[in-house]
Design an enzyme around this catalytic site. Sequence first.
Site, short mmCIF file in Angstrom:
data_model
loop_
_atom_site.label_atom_id
_atom_site.label_comp_id
_atom_site.label_asym_id
_atom_site.label_seq_id
_atom_site.Cartn_x
_atom_site.Cartn_y
_atom_site.Cartn_z
N GLU A 137 -12.23 3.67 -0.96
CA GLU A 137 -11.81 4.82 -1.77
C GLU A 137 -11.48 4.40 -3.19
O GLU A 137 -11.72 5.15 -4.13
CB GLU A 137 -10.58 5.48 -1.15
CG GLU A 137 -10.92 6.30 0.08
CD GLU A 137 -9.69 6.82 0.79
OE1 GLU A 137 -8.59 6.78 0.21
OE2 GLU A 137 -9.86 7.24 1.95
N ASN A 152 -13.08 -3.27 2.32
CA ASN A 152 -14.15 -2.26 2.39
C ASN A 152 -14.98 -2.27 1.11
O ASN A 152 -14.43 -2.35 0.01
CB ASN A 152 -13.53 -0.87 2.57
CG ASN A 152 -12.70 -0.75 3.83
OD1 ASN A 152 -13.03 -1.37 4.85
ND2 ASN A 152 -11.63 0.02 3.79
N HIS A 200 -10.25 -4.84 -3.13
CA HIS A 200 -8.91 -5.09 -2.59
C HIS A 200 -9.01 -5.51 -1.13
O HIS A 200 -9.87 -5.05 -0.39
CB HIS A 200 -8.01 -3.86 -2.73
CG HIS A 200 -8.65 -2.59 -2.23
ND1 HIS A 200 -9.56 -1.88 -2.98
CD2 HIS A 200 -8.50 -1.91 -1.06
CE1 HIS A 200 -9.96 -0.82 -2.29
NE2 HIS A 200 -9.33 -0.82 -1.12
N ASP A 202 0.86 -1.19 0.00
CA ASP A 202 0.00 0.00 0.00
C ASP A 202 0.90 1.25 0.00
O ASP A 202 1.89 1.32 0.73
CB ASP A 202 -0.90 -0.01 1.24
CG ASP A 202 -2.04 1.00 1.16
OD1 ASP A 202 -3.20 0.58 1.10
OD2 ASP A 202 -1.74 2.22 1.16
P1 5GP Z 1 -9.76 1.71 0.62
O1 5GP Z 1 -10.02 2.86 1.54
O2 5GP Z 1 -10.39 1.90 -0.75
O3 5GP Z 1 -10.13 0.38 1.24
O4 5GP Z 1 -8.19 1.65 0.43
C1 5GP Z 1 -7.52 2.06 -0.71
C2 5GP Z 1 -6.03 1.89 -0.42
O5 5GP Z 1 -5.33 1.98 -1.64
C3 5GP Z 1 -5.48 2.96 0.52
O6 5GP Z 1 -4.89 2.35 1.66
C4 5GP Z 1 -4.44 3.68 -0.34
O7 5GP Z 1 -3.29 4.04 0.38
C5 5GP Z 1 -4.12 2.66 -1.41
N1 5GP Z 1 -3.73 3.26 -2.70
C6 5GP Z 1 -4.42 4.23 -3.37
N2 5GP Z 1 -3.78 4.52 -4.52
C7 5GP Z 1 -2.69 3.72 -4.58
C8 5GP Z 1 -1.62 3.57 -5.54
O8 5GP Z 1 -1.56 4.24 -6.58
N3 5GP Z 1 -0.66 2.65 -5.25
C9 5GP Z 1 -0.70 1.88 -4.12
N4 5GP Z 1 0.29 1.00 -3.93
N5 5GP Z 1 -1.69 2.00 -3.20
C10 5GP Z 1 -2.66 2.91 -3.42
#
Ligand code: 5GP
Length: 132
Positions: free
Chosen positions: A92, A84, A97, A32
Amino acid sequence: MKDPNCIFCKIIDGEIPSYKIIETERTFSFLDINPIAEGHSLVIPKHHAQKLHEVPDEYLSEILVVAKQIASKLGVANYNLLQNNGRLAHQEVDHVHFHLIPKTSEEDGLNYRFKPLSKEHVDLEKVHKKLV
Ligand code: 5GP
Ligand code: ZN
C-alpha cells in the site's frame, strides 16, 4: 533519495510524527500505525524506492541487522518478517518497508498458508535455467 509526496520519506524527515525505534545512517524503524500484533514494527531504507530490487545494496544491508535488534528488544519467540512489492502483493505504501510482526497467538499477527501450485503447473527445471 527522497520523494516529497511519500509519507515514509516524511516520517524519516520528522515531518510526520512516528514512534521511532532505531535509526541508523541508512535505515529508520518505527511502530506501524495499524498494528496487527503488539510490537508490529516497520524498518525502512533512507532511500526512496517502491520495490526491493530498486534499493541500492548499501541501504539494504543494514535492514536485517535492525530487524534483528528489534526482534531482540521485543523478546518474542515467534515472529514474521514480511516485505510486500506491488499492489497485487498487498503493498500500500510505495516506499520499501519490512514488517516485523510478532506472532503471539493463532489469531494475532500474520495469518497465511502456503498453497502450493498443482504439480502440472510446476516446471522447476525451466525456472531454474532462467535463474542461473
Ligand atoms: P503495506 O501493505 O504497504 O506492506 O504496509 C503499509 C503499512 O504501513 C501498513 O501496515 C500501515 O498500517 C502502515 N502505515 C501507513 N501509513 C502509516 C503512517 O503514517 N505511520 C505509520 N507508523 N505507519 C503507517
Ligand atoms: Zn519515500
